[in-house]
Structure formats: structure tokens, C-alpha cells
Design a protein around this motif. Structure first.
Motif, PDB file in Angstrom:
ATOM      1  N   HIS A  32       0.704  -1.329   0.151  1.00 38.82           N
ATOM      2  CA  HIS A  32      -0.206   0.167   0.020  1.00 38.82           C
ATOM      3  C   HIS A  32       0.984   1.247   0.116  1.00 38.82           C
ATOM      4  CE1 HIS A  32      -3.906  -2.019   1.681  1.00 38.82           C
ATOM      5  NE2 HIS A  32      -3.377  -2.467   0.690  1.00 38.82           N
ATOM      6  N   ALA A 299      -6.691   8.334   1.472  1.00 41.41           N
ATOM      7  CA  ALA A 299      -7.555   7.919   0.620  1.00 41.41           C
ATOM      8  C   ALA A 299      -8.435   6.778   1.469  1.00 41.41           C
ATOM      9  CB  ALA A 299      -7.069   7.289  -0.701  1.00 41.41           C
ATOM     10  N   GLU A 301     -11.235   6.338   1.709  1.00 42.12           N
ATOM     11  CA  GLU A 301     -12.610   5.513   0.987  1.00 42.12           C
ATOM     12  C   GLU A 301     -11.960   4.218   0.165  1.00 42.12           C
ATOM     13  OE1 GLU A 301     -10.850   8.412  -1.575  1.00 42.12           O
ATOM     14  OE2 GLU A 301     -11.489   8.408   0.509  1.00 42.12           O
ATOM     15  N   ARG A 302     -10.669   4.237  -0.588  1.00 47.00           N
ATOM     16  CA  ARG A 302     -10.263   3.421  -1.255  1.00 47.00           C
ATOM     17  C   ARG A 302      -9.594   2.380  -0.540  1.00 47.00           C
ATOM     18  NH1 ARG A 302      -9.371   3.756  -6.767  1.00 47.00           N
ATOM     19  NH2 ARG A 302      -8.604   1.476  -6.395  1.00 47.00           N
ATOM     20  N   ASP A 305     -11.178  -0.650   1.452  1.00 46.29           N
ATOM     21  CA  ASP A 305     -11.644  -1.585   0.473  1.00 46.29           C
ATOM     22  C   ASP A 305     -10.528  -2.783   0.438  1.00 46.29           C
ATOM     23  OD1 ASP A 305     -13.913  -0.466  -0.251  1.00 46.29           O
ATOM     24  OD2 ASP A 305     -13.091   0.354  -2.188  1.00 46.29           O
ATOM     25  N   ASP A 321      -2.223   1.243  -9.790  1.00 48.57           N
ATOM     26  CA  ASP A 321      -3.407   1.627  -9.391  1.00 48.57           C
ATOM     27  C   ASP A 321      -3.437   2.781  -7.907  1.00 48.57           C
ATOM     28  OD1 ASP A 321      -6.396   1.974  -9.750  1.00 48.57           O
ATOM     29  OD2 ASP A 321      -6.167   0.490  -7.903  1.00 48.57           O
ATOM     30  N   VAL A 325      -4.058   6.772  -7.553  1.00 50.29           N
ATOM     31  CA  VAL A 325      -4.708   7.187  -6.487  1.00 50.29           C
ATOM     32  C   VAL A 325      -4.235   8.187  -5.566  1.00 50.29           C
ATOM     33  CG1 VAL A 325      -6.145   6.504  -4.207  1.00 50.29           C
ATOM     34  CG2 VAL A 325      -6.031   5.006  -6.368  1.00 50.29           C
TER      35      VAL A 325
END
Length: 354
Positions: A32, A299, A301-302, A305, A321, A325
Motif C-alpha cells: 500500500h 484515501a 474510502e479506497r 476496500d 493503481d 490514487v
């Protein structure tokens, strides 16, 4: 004219630009950390920003070290190129291992490795065997990636263009250890990202270290005491808030991981909030304490997930990806908040952390 806002000659040419000074606090989070790569890539594009210092942990420490090395060798463009090359090497290194997402996961967009037979075996065996039994040679492909990306001798020979502070956890004392530029080495970076279930503790000068996320993710105090700018940008990787109560074993473990790796940062933010309130209420004089301006790029909200197991997935498409972001959120932050750097915080510390 103060340190935070002044006119300087642009590194790219002769035009005079108004610059703002900023220090960075980079969290860890495995793969991440590619989100942080994207944030840094966008911030480095903006020649109005001058970076005073970086405090970082784990994947954040790797990002920070590679960025500062690239900046030392080739300025902003060098830093961006170094980060890109580093993450490409990460993806290439994982592609050589059996720890891969299945074709179905790729098709459905599941970035966790919870269906990878090799990873499931590793996850199980690390619950019963320590790395001293399972990995006696202490094999870690990240070390090879890091040493291929950074010339630590070159970094130590010259003054760093950005102050660098890398956080690790002292295994014996349980205290945070902050490695500064005089202690910079591949071992220091690896100590900052040493996951104790996978790798032996990193030994440096007779002390053993684990991942810095347990005690400083990242530590803010070096940026307060060792850097001039009162503006600190926290780049969040681990979500702070979740609406749903975890019910499965995986969800519970994921939430424990997030809470643990945010706890030290939240403690420091409580202290900063307390001192800020004393200053604003006139209880202490400004010349005795520094009034900080706190900013944040996240982020959530991402990131909410993604499970903890996706932190082990360095698939190149997934990393790209996450990078995009990060770039998008940094770009949005700059457009909305750049003029506030040097003037005020752009987040409510009490609402965000307390």
C-alpha cells in the motif's frame, strides 16, 4: 520573510516562484506504500514545495530513503525516477516468487492474496514457526531491491538535501528508535520494515529492531525538534475509521493491524492538539513552543476496500493503481490547500485523531 513562504529561483529555470516549506510524515503499509509513491510523485512535480524533512516507517521509510537518494543525485526528476524504478523492482521481485494472486482474483479485482495457495501456506506456518526456524538464512528479497536502488555510501558521503528520520521499534526496550542521516544504512531501513513473523529482528550495534509501525508510524517529534518548518504533511496508508464492526477472523485481524499501526501517531497528535490549545489560549508564549500546522493526504474510502493481505501483493498493475490514487489525492489537496501552507492547519486534529 519567513521560512515557510518566500520567493526563490525555480530549480527548472530562471523564473522566481513563491515557495512553501513542508515536512513529510510517511506511514508504513507494505504494498500500500505505492499510494505514498503516487503522493510523493505529485508533490515532487510542484516546484513551489520545499521539503525540510521526512519522518517515515516501514514502506514509508523505503519511499523516503529512495526519494532522498534520488533527489541527492538528480533533484526532483531524479527523485521521481528513483521511486519509479524502486517500485518496478518490487513488482519484478515478487513476480519471481510463488506468492501470486490467482487468475480469478485478477479477473474479479481481488487484490488480497487470500486465495493464493503459497501465501495461505505461509500464513499458516508463520503461526507455528518463528522466522528463526522457518527462515534461518533471513532471506528477504526487499534488501536486494533496496541496495539495487540506493547507494548508501554515496548518501553518507554528502549532505542530504532533505533531513531523513527512519523509525524502528527496539525489541528489548519497546521504545521507538529514530535513525537519522548519520546512522543511515540498508540495515536501518530494513529494521524499520522488519515484520517479526516473517524475518529475524535486525541487529544494529548490538540492539535488535522490529517494524517501526508498532511504536512510531511515523514518529512526528523529529520533525518538530529537528526541522524548521511548522508545517507537517501526514501521508496516511492505514485507515483510521471503519463503520462496520469486523466479524470474520480476517476482518478482525485486519482491524487489529490498523488500530495498532495508527495508535502511536494518534498519541502524538493528542499531544500536538494539547500544546496548540495552550498556545491559542495564551497559556504559554510562542517563543517557547512551536505552533504546528498539520495537513494530511489519505484515501480512506479506497484503502478501506483492501484487506491486510493485499499489503503483500506487489502486482505491478495493483501498484500502478495505488500510485494513481495517490497522485490524484495529492493533486486535489494541492489545488485546494496550497495557499494554507505556512498559515494554518488544513485538518481538524481533534476531529481526525481524537
Amino acid at each position: 520573510m519567513n521560512l515557510e513562504t518566500k520567493s526563490e529561483i525555480s530549480p527548472a529555470g530562471n523564473a522566481s516562484v513563491e515557495t512553501r516549506h513542508l515536512s513529510l510524515a510517511l506511514q508504513g503499509g507494505g504494498a500500500h506504500g505505492a499510494f505514498t509513491w503516487g503522493v510523493l510523485d505529485r508533490l515532487l512535480e510542484d516546484e513551489r514545495l520545499v521539503f525540510d524533512g521526512i519522518s517515515a516507517t516501514s514502506a514509508g521509510a523505503m519511499n523516503a530513503t529512495v526519494m532522498v537518494y534520488g533527489y541527492q543525485q538528480g533533484g526532483r526528476a531524479g527523485a521521481r525516477a528513483a521511486l519509479g524504478n524502486f517500485w518496478r523492482r518490487i513488482a519484478h521481485a515478487q513476480a519471481q516468487t510463488p506468492f501470486q494472486a490467482t487468475w480469478w482474483d485478477r479477473f474479479t479485482g481481488n487484490h488480497a492474496l487470500d486465495n493464493s495457495p503459497a501465501f495461505l501456506w505461509l500464513d499458516f506456518v508463520t503461526r507455528v514457526l518463528s522466522p528463526y526456524q522457518l527462515n534461518p538464512t533471513d532471506w528477504n528479497p526487499l534488501r536486494d531491491v533496496l541496495t539495487a536502488s540506493v547507494d548508501f555510501e554515496a548518501m553518507r558521503r554528502a549532505k542530504l538535501p532533505i533531513k531523513l528520520f527512519l523509525c524502528a521499534t527496539n525489541v528489548r526496550s519497546g521504545k521507538v528508535k529514530v535513525f537519522n542521516e548519520s546512522e543511515l544504512s540498508a540495515d536501518a531501513v530494513m529494521a524499520s520494515g522488519c515484520l517479526p513473523f516473517l524475518f529475524k529482528a535486525v541487529e544494529i550495534d548490538g540492539e535488535a529492531y522490529w517494524d517501526g509501525g508498532y511504536m512510531g508510524n511515523p514518529a512526528i517529534f523529529p520533525l518538530i525538534y529537528r526541522c524548521g518548518s511548522p508545517d507537517i504533511m501526514v501521508v496516511h496508508v492505514n485507515p483510521i475509521m471503519r463503520e462496520e464492526v469486523p466479524v470474520t477472523a480476517g476482518e478482525i485481524m485486519n482491524r487489529i493491524n490498523e488500530i495498532s499501526f495508527n495508535s502511536s501517531l494518534m498519541r502524538e497528535m493528542r499531544a500536538i492538539s494539547f500544546v496548540t490549545r495552550l498556545i491559542d489560549d495564551g497559556e504559554v508564549e510562542m517563543d517557547r513552543l512551536k505552533r504546528l500546522h498539520i495537513h494530511a493526504i489519505s484515501a480512506e474510502e479506497r484503502m478501506r476496500d483492501f484487506s491486510v493481505l493485499s499489503k503483500f501483493n506487489a502486482d505491478w498493475d495493483f501498484l500502478l493503481d495505488l500510485k494513481e490514487v495517490g497522485r490524484a489525492h495529492a493533486d486535489a489537496w494541492l489545488k485546494q490547500n496550497f495557499d494554507q501552507i505556512g498559515r494554518r492547519s488544513t485538518i481538524d486534529i481533534n476531529q481526525a485523531y481524537l
